[in-house]
Design a protein around this motif. Sequence first.
Motif, PDB file in Angstrom:
ATOM      1  N   LEU A  15       0.829  -1.204   0.000  1.00  0.00           N
ATOM      2  CA  LEU A  15       0.000   0.000   0.000  1.00  0.00           C
ATOM      3  C   LEU A  15       0.864   1.255   0.000  1.00  0.00           C
ATOM      4  O   LEU A  15       0.584   2.221  -0.721  1.00  0.00           O
ATOM      5  CB  LEU A  15      -0.934   0.004   1.210  1.00  0.00           C
ATOM      6  CG  LEU A  15      -2.092  -0.991   1.177  1.00  0.00           C
ATOM      7  CD1 LEU A  15      -2.785  -1.030   2.529  1.00  0.00           C
ATOM      8  CD2 LEU A  15      -3.073  -0.646   0.079  1.00  0.00           C
ATOM      9  N   LEU A  16       1.922   1.246   0.810  1.00  0.00           N
ATOM     10  CA  LEU A  16       2.805   2.410   0.865  1.00  0.00           C
ATOM     11  C   LEU A  16       3.516   2.619  -0.461  1.00  0.00           C
ATOM     12  O   LEU A  16       3.736   3.754  -0.900  1.00  0.00           O
ATOM     13  CB  LEU A  16       3.826   2.233   1.996  1.00  0.00           C
ATOM     14  CG  LEU A  16       3.270   2.281   3.416  1.00  0.00           C
ATOM     15  CD1 LEU A  16       4.358   1.944   4.434  1.00  0.00           C
ATOM     16  CD2 LEU A  16       2.679   3.651   3.721  1.00  0.00           C
ATOM     17  N   SER A  17       3.838   1.527  -1.137  1.00  0.00           N
ATOM     18  CA  SER A  17       4.559   1.652  -2.401  1.00  0.00           C
ATOM     19  C   SER A  17       3.700   2.222  -3.510  1.00  0.00           C
ATOM     20  O   SER A  17       4.201   2.705  -4.523  1.00  0.00           O
ATOM     21  CB  SER A  17       5.098   0.279  -2.830  1.00  0.00           C
ATOM     22  OG  SER A  17       4.035  -0.583  -3.209  1.00  0.00           O
ATOM     23  N   THR A  18       2.367   2.184  -3.348  1.00  0.00           N
ATOM     24  CA  THR A  18       1.473   2.731  -4.373  1.00  0.00           C
ATOM     25  C   THR A  18       1.135   4.193  -4.133  1.00  0.00           C
ATOM     26  O   THR A  18       0.415   4.802  -4.917  1.00  0.00           O
ATOM     27  CB  THR A  18       0.144   1.930  -4.411  1.00  0.00           C
ATOM     28  OG1 THR A  18      -0.546   2.122  -3.178  1.00  0.00           O
ATOM     29  CG2 THR A  18       0.395   0.455  -4.646  1.00  0.00           C
ATOM     30  N   SER A  19       1.623   4.765  -3.024  1.00  0.00           N
ATOM     31  CA  SER A  19       1.182   6.098  -2.608  1.00  0.00           C
ATOM     32  C   SER A  19       1.536   7.176  -3.637  1.00  0.00           C
ATOM     33  O   SER A  19       0.823   8.175  -3.760  1.00  0.00           O
ATOM     34  CB  SER A  19       1.795   6.452  -1.253  1.00  0.00           C
ATOM     35  OG  SER A  19       3.211   6.461  -1.329  1.00  0.00           O
ATOM     36  N   VAL A  20       2.622   6.992  -4.390  1.00  0.00           N
ATOM     37  CA  VAL A  20       3.044   8.021  -5.341  1.00  0.00           C
ATOM     38  C   VAL A  20       2.010   8.198  -6.441  1.00  0.00           C
ATOM     39  O   VAL A  20       1.697   9.312  -6.855  1.00  0.00           O
ATOM     40  CB  VAL A  20       4.421   7.660  -5.938  1.00  0.00           C
ATOM     41  CG1 VAL A  20       4.797   8.650  -7.029  1.00  0.00           C
ATOM     42  CG2 VAL A  20       5.481   7.635  -4.845  1.00  0.00           C
ATOM     43  N   SER A  21       1.438   7.082  -6.916  1.00  0.00           N
ATOM     44  CA  SER A  21       0.488   7.154  -8.018  1.00  0.00           C
ATOM     45  C   SER A  21      -0.945   6.948  -7.558  1.00  0.00           C
ATOM     46  O   SER A  21      -1.818   6.673  -8.365  1.00  0.00           O
ATOM     47  CB  SER A  21       0.842   6.093  -9.078  1.00  0.00           C
ATOM     48  OG  SER A  21       0.826   4.791  -8.502  1.00  0.00           O
ATOM     49  N   ALA A  22      -1.195   7.064  -6.251  1.00  0.00           N
ATOM     50  CA  ALA A  22      -2.529   6.809  -5.719  1.00  0.00           C
ATOM     51  C   ALA A  22      -3.520   7.868  -6.178  1.00  0.00           C
ATOM     52  O   ALA A  22      -3.207   9.060  -6.218  1.00  0.00           O
ATOM     53  CB  ALA A  22      -2.482   6.751  -4.201  1.00  0.00           C
ATOM     54  N   GLU A  23      -4.722   7.408  -6.503  1.00  0.00           N
ATOM     55  CA  GLU A  23      -5.803   8.318  -6.914  1.00  0.00           C
ATOM     56  C   GLU A  23      -7.079   7.906  -6.191  1.00  0.00           C
ATOM     57  O   GLU A  23      -7.507   6.752  -6.286  1.00  0.00           O
ATOM     58  CB  GLU A  23      -6.023   8.247  -8.421  1.00  0.00           C
ATOM     59  CG  GLU A  23      -7.170   9.128  -8.909  1.00  0.00           C
ATOM     60  CD  GLU A  23      -7.466   8.932 -10.391  1.00  0.00           C
ATOM     61  OE1 GLU A  23      -8.481   9.494 -10.848  1.00  0.00           O
ATOM     62  OE2 GLU A  23      -6.699   8.218 -11.065  1.00  0.00           O
ATOM     63  N   GLN A  24      -7.672   8.840  -5.446  1.00  0.00           N
ATOM     64  CA  GLN A  24      -8.922   8.558  -4.757  1.00  0.00           C
ATOM     65  C   GLN A  24     -10.086   8.744  -5.706  1.00  0.00           C
ATOM     66  O   GLN A  24     -10.217   9.778  -6.366  1.00  0.00           O
ATOM     67  CB  GLN A  24      -9.085   9.471  -3.541  1.00  0.00           C
ATOM     68  CG  GLN A  24     -10.366   9.212  -2.758  1.00  0.00           C
ATOM     69  CD  GLN A  24     -10.425   9.952  -1.452  1.00  0.00           C
ATOM     70  OE1 GLN A  24      -9.767   9.604  -0.483  1.00  0.00           O
ATOM     71  NE2 GLN A  24     -11.221  11.016  -1.420  1.00  0.00           N
ATOM     72  N   LEU A  25     -10.951   7.751  -5.764  1.00  0.00           N
ATOM     73  CA  LEU A  25     -12.099   7.778  -6.674  1.00  0.00           C
ATOM     74  C   LEU A  25     -13.376   8.218  -5.970  1.00  0.00           C
ATOM     75  O   LEU A  25     -14.228   8.857  -6.577  1.00  0.00           O
ATOM     76  CB  LEU A  25     -12.295   6.388  -7.290  1.00  0.00           C
ATOM     77  CG  LEU A  25     -11.070   5.784  -7.992  1.00  0.00           C
ATOM     78  CD1 LEU A  25     -11.385   4.375  -8.488  1.00  0.00           C
ATOM     79  CD2 LEU A  25     -10.618   6.673  -9.146  1.00  0.00           C
TER      80      LEU A  25
END
Length: 238
Positions: A15-25
């Motif tokens: 989860l932490l590794s995805t934080s850079v490209s995270a997008e809240q829907l």
Amino acid sequence: MTITKTAACILTGALLSTSVSAEQLWSSFSLSYLNGSDYEVGDSDRQVVTVEHASGHNWGDNFFFLDRLKSSNGYTENYMELSPRLSLGYLTNSELSFGPVKDVLLAGTWESGEGFDNYLAGVGVSLNVPGFRYFNVNLYHVNNELKEDDRQLTLTWGLPFELGSAEFLYDGFLDWSSEESDHAAEMNFTSQLKWNAGKLFGSKAPVYVGIEYAHWNNKFGIDGVDERNPSLLLKWHF
């Protein structure tokens, strides 16, 4: 370190590794109040205030709630759950939908109450069921702090419907956990039927009035302790 805690660490790291490209829907925040008189284990009369947050992201989804329970005898306690799920489709950059399955996810939950912390890790699916806003199935291995580890199946759903101009929502969960040497198998089927009273005064966010019903067999794994508890409900979304 147990397998479940190891899996939880892996899920957290992913989860932490995805934080850079995270997008809240989407996201939802609510405050609710329950009042019931047929609780089992402890005082039968309790009031519960719940803070709840749910959100969907391109990497998966997350659900959190905190209950503040107060019994008529003055006893108070807190209970919370944090349940993130990581999309394997997102993680592998591949399309994993098939049939009614929208996605396959790594699923985890942290349960924390008075004197205990349980850790759940497993796999889940999001299903496309006609008419339902969401329908999820998770299968976990549970690392219990105060009793033998077990397995748990969890279903969650949300079904909106209308009667004339009135808006309703029927949602809830079903938890089934396996029998082990020190506790019975238990099944907790808890659902809420709610009417959106917010439309009466022009609220853009739902303000629900309704009832919650808990149908819990072998509560807390105690053989023969069955709860049948209706509670009055008020739930305000922000």
